[in-house]
Every structure is written in C-alpha cells, then in structure tokens.
Scaffold this motif. Structure first.
Motif, PDB file in Angstrom:
ATOM      1  N   ALA A  70     100.945  59.747  25.826  1.00  0.00           N
ATOM      2  CA  ALA A  70     101.821  60.613  24.632  1.00  0.00           C
ATOM      3  C   ALA A  70     102.121  60.393  23.983  1.00  0.00           C
ATOM      4  O   ALA A  70     102.126  60.999  22.774  1.00  0.00           O
ATOM      5  CB  ALA A  70     102.763  61.769  25.945  1.00  0.00           C
ATOM      6  N   VAL A  71     103.114  59.635  23.388  1.00  0.00           N
ATOM      7  CA  VAL A  71     103.608  59.240  22.056  1.00  0.00           C
ATOM      8  C   VAL A  71     102.848  58.595  20.903  1.00  0.00           C
ATOM      9  O   VAL A  71     102.423  58.955  19.852  1.00  0.00           O
ATOM     10  CB  VAL A  71     104.846  58.042  21.992  1.00  0.00           C
ATOM     11  N   LEU A  72     102.022  57.707  21.945  1.00  0.00           N
ATOM     12  CA  LEU A  72     100.625  57.100  21.003  1.00  0.00           C
ATOM     13  C   LEU A  72      99.575  57.999  20.426  1.00  0.00           C
ATOM     14  O   LEU A  72      99.511  58.232  19.800  1.00  0.00           O
ATOM     15  CB  LEU A  72     100.248  55.808  21.653  1.00  0.00           C
ATOM     16  N   ASP A  73      99.119  59.380  21.849  1.00  0.00           N
ATOM     17  CA  ASP A  73      97.875  60.436  21.198  1.00  0.00           C
ATOM     18  C   ASP A  73      98.670  61.019  20.326  1.00  0.00           C
ATOM     19  O   ASP A  73      97.923  61.634  19.906  1.00  0.00           O
ATOM     20  CB  ASP A  73      97.754  60.395  22.463  1.00  0.00           C
ATOM     21  N   ALA A  74      99.857  60.991  20.293  1.00  0.00           N
ATOM     22  CA  ALA A  74     100.460  62.110  19.238  1.00  0.00           C
ATOM     23  C   ALA A  74     100.849  61.172  18.009  1.00  0.00           C
ATOM     24  O   ALA A  74     100.974  62.236  17.088  1.00  0.00           O
ATOM     25  CB  ALA A  74     101.466  62.617  19.871  1.00  0.00           C
ATOM     26  N   GLY A  75     100.416  60.548  17.913  1.00  0.00           N
ATOM     27  CA  GLY A  75     100.473  59.725  16.474  1.00  0.00           C
ATOM     28  C   GLY A  75     101.626  59.374  16.027  1.00  0.00           C
ATOM     29  O   GLY A  75     102.537  59.373  15.115  1.00  0.00           O
ATOM     30  N   LEU A  76     102.938  59.924  16.563  1.00  0.00           N
ATOM     31  CA  LEU A  76     104.055  59.936  16.266  1.00  0.00           C
ATOM     32  C   LEU A  76     104.216  57.691  16.278  1.00  0.00           C
ATOM     33  O   LEU A  76     105.985  57.869  15.692  1.00  0.00           O
ATOM     34  CB  LEU A  76     104.905  59.769  17.648  1.00  0.00           C
ATOM     35  N   ALA A  77     103.474  56.919  16.769  1.00  0.00           N
ATOM     36  CA  ALA A  77     104.350  55.976  17.262  1.00  0.00           C
ATOM     37  C   ALA A  77     104.118  55.216  15.204  1.00  0.00           C
ATOM     38  O   ALA A  77     102.721  55.295  13.949  1.00  0.00           O
ATOM     39  CB  ALA A  77     103.329  54.639  17.696  1.00  0.00           C
ATOM     40  N   ASP A  78     105.122  54.563  14.722  1.00  0.00           N
ATOM     41  CA  ASP A  78     105.458  54.107  13.427  1.00  0.00           C
ATOM     42  C   ASP A  78     105.060  52.373  13.849  1.00  0.00           C
ATOM     43  O   ASP A  78     104.079  51.983  12.900  1.00  0.00           O
ATOM     44  CB  ASP A  78     106.117  53.724  12.724  1.00  0.00           C
ATOM     45  N   GLU A  79     105.615  51.813  14.741  1.00  0.00           N
ATOM     46  CA  GLU A  79     104.536  49.860  14.984  1.00  0.00           C
ATOM     47  C   GLU A  79     104.377  50.137  16.632  1.00  0.00           C
ATOM     48  O   GLU A  79     105.113  50.833  17.205  1.00  0.00           O
ATOM     49  CB  GLU A  79     105.909  49.683  15.027  1.00  0.00           C
ATOM     50  N   HIS A  80     103.443  49.694  16.456  1.00  0.00           N
ATOM     51  CA  HIS A  80     102.869  49.482  18.403  1.00  0.00           C
ATOM     52  C   HIS A  80     102.944  48.401  18.667  1.00  0.00           C
ATOM     53  O   HIS A  80     102.013  46.661  18.343  1.00  0.00           O
ATOM     54  CB  HIS A  80     101.312  50.541  18.414  1.00  0.00           C
ATOM     55  N   VAL A  81     104.160  47.805  18.970  1.00  0.00           N
ATOM     56  CA  VAL A  81     104.278  46.645  19.726  1.00  0.00           C
ATOM     57  C   VAL A  81     103.065  46.022  21.479  1.00  0.00           C
ATOM     58  O   VAL A  81     103.559  46.395  22.318  1.00  0.00           O
ATOM     59  CB  VAL A  81     105.346  45.908  19.875  1.00  0.00           C
TER      60      VAL A  81
END
Length: 335
Positions: A295-306
């Motif tokens: 949900a966070v990734l699909d909404a484009g809310l992540a500034d950084e993805h590890v």
C-alpha cells in the motif's frame, strides 16, 4: 543567496567537508526535530583546528561546538575557514544563532555543503555572514563538489521534507526470499543474514517512528527496539499502529509503552503520516507485512525503499523517490 562560484575549493576544504559529513551522519536520528549537522574549522593553511557535531535537539549546534572546542584548545584565534554541512542558522531558537558564533571569531571564509531547506529561513545565515564581509562558498556552485553536495542534501532530506510539507520522510524496509515472498519460515521472524539484520537495526536507530500493521504484530509480536547496534541514549520513538479493527491486545500496547514507545493508533495511512509529522517526526520506518508494504509503495509514499533479498550474502538494493540520492549512501546504510 549570493555566493562566489569563481572561488576555488582547496583539497583541504574538500577533505574537511567529507569529515564534517561523516561525523554528522553518525548522529542521524539523534537530533530530531533538527537535522544532523557537522562543522570543521581550518586555519589559513588548511590545517584542522577543531570539529563539532550537533548531537541532540536543544543542545549546541555544530558550529558552536566546534568553536568552543577551538577555544578550549587555545586555537580559536587561528580560525580562518568554517566548513559546515548546512548553512549556519541566523535565528534564535532553543540555541543562539550560529552566524553570531562565527562572527565572534576571526573567520574569513565559510564553505557550506547545503543551503537551509526551510523556506522561512533559507539564505539568511549566509547573507548575514556575507554582509559582514566573509567569503561564502556554496558546494552546489562547484561541480567538483557534486558528491559532497548530494551527500549533504541526502543527510538533511528528512528535515527538508518536513520543513516543506509537514510530513515525515518514509523509509520502507522490505525483506523477501528468493521467490519474492515476505513470510519467514514457521517458527522464525526473519530469514535474512546477520549483515542485513544489522542494517535493519541501523535504519531503526535512524528513525523517529515505526509504522506497522496489526497483522505483523499478531504474527510476530515484534519489539521494534534497537538491539543489534548501539542506540542513541534517551531516544524516544513513536509506534504508529494501523489496527482499524482493534485486533491488537492491550497487553501488546502496554508492553510497547514500557519499551519506551509513544503508541499512536491512526485511522489510516494518510492519518498516520499527518499525525507523525505534526508530532515532529522527521523519518518513519515502515516495518510491515505484504499488504501494508504494498500500500505504501503503490501509493508512491516511499521516499526510500530498502529491498533485502535473501541470499549468501543477501542482496540489498536501495532506491529513492529522488533518483539523485541513489548515487550516495544514506545514514545507516554503511556496512
């Protein structure tokens, strides 16, 4: 802000800038709601006189600490160049302005890695120092300092986002197995290598808040504490728990509070980020199951993805919403 791009940067100044950035990065996560900042003082020949780093909100800023150290060492009269990772402040907050501290020394030159991103104060410190006759050099004006400029901007990125939007920087930590699944084998809470576990705890140390869902809590009973690396003394964190159906037992909430967390139970994801931002959190680490992570990734809310992929050793891929930051290491990423 008026700068002097025609001024050359010495090797000593570039080395000092890297020293200041490396030192400041050690305190990423300790200084909220302030950004981590480092300062190195040089004499006229480029020799290091003293250094200072902002270590906790309410305590002295990096420039003031470095200058106090120079005075204690009896070398303050030799200060010529102030090298700072962030534009010195020019306003009264919980501490006096750093511009005043610099003007109380014989400094003639200030090298700044990043301008203050706060639109309310941006440029004020540099302008004040320039008006007093000091040479002001901004790293962004010098192509040879691109790496240092990027590192400085990434270092303060959570502070910059909060200053612009009132929302925290969102880091998503996601561990998957060889098939892309996120569920550990029965009886285990993780399947990654020790190096990845250490990275996860460094990311946790850096964060002001942990965001998770009820499914993760019910499945793993996670502590979310910093255990495998040394934590910052006295660091207080939020635990934002998405639990719309109130499935998480009160005993878990009480135990989390006993571990030092301020537990928040927002209505949804947007409410969680707004609430954390209003509480002054600069960075939130998402440690959740597949549904909330997606949900966070699909909404484009992540500034950084590890993204940690199980292997021997694990493969770690770190990407940012701002692709420029992919070229530099962020605090906590060092192995």
């Amino acid at each position: 802000m008026t700068t002097a791009p025609e001024m050359t940067i010495s090797a000593a100044e570039r080395t000092a800038l890297r020293q200041a950035l490396a030192g400041a990065a050690r305190f990423a996560g300790a200084t909220s709601p302030n950004p981590p900042v480092g300062c190195v003082l040089l004499d006229e020949n480029g020799a290091v006189l003293a250094e200072g780093f902002h270590m906790m909100a309410g305590e002295a800023h990096a420039e003031a600490i470095a200058i106090a150290s120079a005075r204690a060492l009896g070398v303050a009269g030799r200060i010529h160049t102030v090298v700072a990772t962030l534009e010195p402040c020019n306003h009264h907050g919980r501490t006096p302005p750093c511009s005043d501290a610099i003007l109380a020394t014989p400094a003639r030159r200030v090298v700044i890695a990043a301008a203050d991103p706060n639109p309310a104060v941006r440029g004020g410190g540099a302008a004040r120092l320039k008006a007093a006759g000091l040479d002001i050099v901004l790293a962004a004006d010098h192509p040879e300092l691109r790496a240092e400029s990027l590192a400085a901007r990434r270092l303060i990125a959570p502070f910059a986002k909060h200053a612009r939007t009132g929302r925290p920087w969102v880091t998503v930590k996601q561990a998957v197995d060889e098939a892309g699944g996120m569920v550990p084998p029965p009886g285990r809470k993780t399947f990654t290598a020790r190096s990845s576990l250490l990275l996860a705890h460094r990311l946790r140390r850096r964060a002001d808040a942990i965001l998770t869902g009820s499914g993760t809590v019910l499945a793993d009973n996670p502590e979310f504490t910093v255990r495998h690396v040394a934590d910052f003394p006295g660091k207080q964190r939020f635990l934002a728990l998405l639990d719309r159906r109130r499935r998480v037992p009160s005993g878990y909430i009480e135990a989390a509070r006993a571990r030092g967390f301020t537990v928040l139970r927002p209505a949804d994801l947007d409410d969680a980020l707004a609430l954390l931002g209003a509480r002054g959190a600069l960075e939130v680490l998402v440690e959740a199951g597949p549904s909330l992570t997606a949900a966070v990734l699909d909404a484009g809310l992540a500034d950084e993805h590890v993204l940690i992929t199980k292997g021997n050793p694990d493969h770690v891929a770190i990407t940012h919403a701002n692709p420029e930051f992919d070229a530099v290491k962020a605090p906590g990423e060092e192995q």
